[in-house]
Design an enzyme around this catalytic site. Structure first.
Site, PDB file in Angstrom:
ATOM      1  N   LYS A  13       0.831  -1.219   0.000  1.00  0.00           N
ATOM      2  CA  LYS A  13       0.000   0.000   0.000  1.00  0.00           C
ATOM      3  C   LYS A  13       0.863   1.267   0.000  1.00  0.00           C
ATOM      4  CE  LYS A  13      -2.431   0.483   3.799  1.00  0.00           C
ATOM      5  NZ  LYS A  13      -1.964   1.666   4.535  1.00  0.00           N
ATOM      6  N   ARG A  86     -10.496   2.889   8.202  1.00  0.00           N
ATOM      7  CA  ARG A  86     -10.166   1.513   8.566  1.00  0.00           C
ATOM      8  C   ARG A  86     -11.310   0.828   9.301  1.00  0.00           C
ATOM      9  NH1 ARG A  86      -4.274   2.108   8.442  1.00  0.00           N
ATOM     10  NH2 ARG A  86      -3.316   0.083   8.661  1.00  0.00           N
ATOM     11  N   ARG A 125      10.741  -6.740   5.869  1.00  0.00           N
ATOM     12  CA  ARG A 125      10.519  -5.296   5.779  1.00  0.00           C
ATOM     13  C   ARG A 125      11.259  -4.555   6.904  1.00  0.00           C
ATOM     14  NH1 ARG A 125       4.550  -2.738   5.041  1.00  0.00           N
ATOM     15  NH2 ARG A 125       4.291  -2.707   7.284  1.00  0.00           N
ATOM     16  N   ARG A 165      10.232  -2.999  11.511  1.00  0.00           N
ATOM     17  CA  ARG A 165       9.268  -2.033  12.040  1.00  0.00           C
ATOM     18  C   ARG A 165       8.676  -2.597  13.319  1.00  0.00           C
ATOM     19  NH1 ARG A 165       4.663   0.234   8.015  1.00  0.00           N
ATOM     20  NH2 ARG A 165       3.263  -0.270   9.703  1.00  0.00           N
ATOM     21  N   ARG A 176      -2.737  -7.403  13.193  1.00  0.00           N
ATOM     22  CA  ARG A 176      -3.090  -6.382  12.204  1.00  0.00           C
ATOM     23  C   ARG A 176      -3.893  -6.996  11.056  1.00  0.00           C
ATOM     24  NH1 ARG A 176       2.431  -4.297  10.724  1.00  0.00           N
ATOM     25  NH2 ARG A 176       1.385  -2.931   9.259  1.00  0.00           N
TER      26      ARG A 176
HETATM   27  P1  AMP Z   1      -0.319   1.695   8.262  1.00  0.00           P
HETATM   28  O1  AMP Z   1       1.015   2.306   8.009  1.00  0.00           O
HETATM   29  O2  AMP Z   1      -1.404   2.287   7.391  1.00  0.00           O
HETATM   30  O3  AMP Z   1      -0.274   0.190   8.193  1.00  0.00           O
HETATM   31  O4  AMP Z   1      -0.721   2.077   9.775  1.00  0.00           O
HETATM   32  C1  AMP Z   1       0.068   1.674  10.881  1.00  0.00           C
HETATM   33  C2  AMP Z   1      -0.739   1.664  12.172  1.00  0.00           C
HETATM   34  O5  AMP Z   1      -1.249   2.971  12.441  1.00  0.00           O
HETATM   35  C3  AMP Z   1      -1.957   0.759  12.167  1.00  0.00           C
HETATM   36  O6  AMP Z   1      -1.643  -0.595  12.467  1.00  0.00           O
HETATM   37  C4  AMP Z   1      -2.802   1.407  13.268  1.00  0.00           C
HETATM   38  O7  AMP Z   1      -2.302   1.086  14.549  1.00  0.00           O
HETATM   39  C5  AMP Z   1      -2.549   2.891  13.046  1.00  0.00           C
HETATM   40  N1  AMP Z   1      -3.528   3.493  12.108  1.00  0.00           N
HETATM   41  C6  AMP Z   1      -3.266   4.009  10.868  1.00  0.00           C
HETATM   42  N2  AMP Z   1      -4.380   4.485  10.289  1.00  0.00           N
HETATM   43  C7  AMP Z   1      -5.388   4.266  11.173  1.00  0.00           C
HETATM   44  C8  AMP Z   1      -6.799   4.519  11.167  1.00  0.00           C
HETATM   45  N3  AMP Z   1      -7.410   5.065  10.108  1.00  0.00           N
HETATM   46  N4  AMP Z   1      -7.506   4.153  12.260  1.00  0.00           N
HETATM   47  C9  AMP Z   1      -6.917   3.609  13.336  1.00  0.00           C
HETATM   48  N5  AMP Z   1      -5.607   3.321  13.409  1.00  0.00           N
HETATM   49  C10 AMP Z   1      -4.833   3.649  12.347  1.00  0.00           C
END
Ligand code: AMP
Length: 221
Positions: A13, A86, A125, A165, A176
């Site tokens: 993504k 989300r 990663r 990470r 996740r």
């Molecule tokens: P990502 O980089 O998009 O995978 O986001 C990393 C982490 O940030 C996720 O696993 C959540 O803990 C938090 N996060 C990101 N976007 C959201 C969202 N829209 N709602 C809630 N938590 C979020």
């Protein structure tokens, strides 16, 4: 053109968001990047959410919606939203906000990658402790080699402080993924009842996936 990019962790993504932002000159709004920057910066928000991110849980809807709404209000059409919505309540809030602001209808792109492929990808990663870039072990080794170094180097800032990470540990990845299936898939279905939604195969080389997404967006406009 406005785009909402949805995909499970490890679906590429972030990489595809960067490709699309370049190709279509969009402004990139990534909630994951925003939250990680807050954690690195140690702000009050960062301290509140560090544990949530490390566990692979979701930040509360009301807080996320406030953060995103503040930014979207200031952005004219021509954005790419990555990582939001989300959950179904976030999807409802976004639809209401875009209606209120009278913005062009976004196209929704859902990247599809099987779970075993995701677990394999995430194992390699790395994140940069200095600039926050996400890269793969193979890429970081290649960058280091071009610098005459045998270790790992960040492709963006060339720093050497690369590590898995914090939320890519195996238990957290599983969490996740299950959060994605139980909460984010229903959110994308909600978006699909309102906006045009394209499902794109996320397997294969970055350029091939980018081409598939561009094709899906062209068909949507
Ligand atoms: P990502 O980089 O998009 O995978 O986001 C990393 C982490 O940030 C996720 O696993 C959540 O803990 C938090 N996060 C990101 N976007 C959201 C969202 N829209 N709602 C809630 N938590 C979020």
């Amino acid at each position: 053109m406005n785009v909402i990019l949805v995909g499970p962790p490890g679906s590429g993504k972030g990489t595809q968001a960067a490709e699309l932002v370049n190709r279509f000159a969009l402004r990139h709004l990534s909630t994951g990047d925003l939250l990680r920057a807050a954690v690195r910066g140690g702000s009050e928000l960062g301290q509140r959410i560090a544990g949530i991110l490390a566990a692979g849980e979701l930040v509360p809807d009301a807080l996320m919606t406030e953060i995103v709404a503040e930014r979207l209000r200031a952005l004219p059409d021509g954005w790419l939203l990555d990582g939001y919505p989300r959950t179904v309540p976030q999807a409802e809030a976004l639809i209401a906000l875009l209606d209120e602001l009278g913005r062009a209808e976004p196209a929704v792109v859902v990247l599809e990658v099987a779970d075993d492929e995701i677990v394999r990808r995430l194992a390699g990663r790395l994140g940069c402790a200095d600039c926050g870039a996400i890269t793969s072990r193979a890429e970081a080794e290649a960058v280091a080699a071009t610098m005459g170094d045998q270790g790992l180097r960040c492709p963006r800032c060339h720093g050497a402080r690369l590590a898995t990470r914090e939320d890519d540990g195996e238990g957290t990845v599983r969490n996740r993924l299950s959060v994605f299936r139980s909460q984010t898939q229903p959110a994308s279905e909600r978006l699909g009842r309102r906006y045009r939604l394209a499902r794109v195969d996320g397997r294969g080389a970055t350029a091939d996936v980018a081409q598939r997404i561009a094709g899906a967006l062209a068909a949507a406009h």
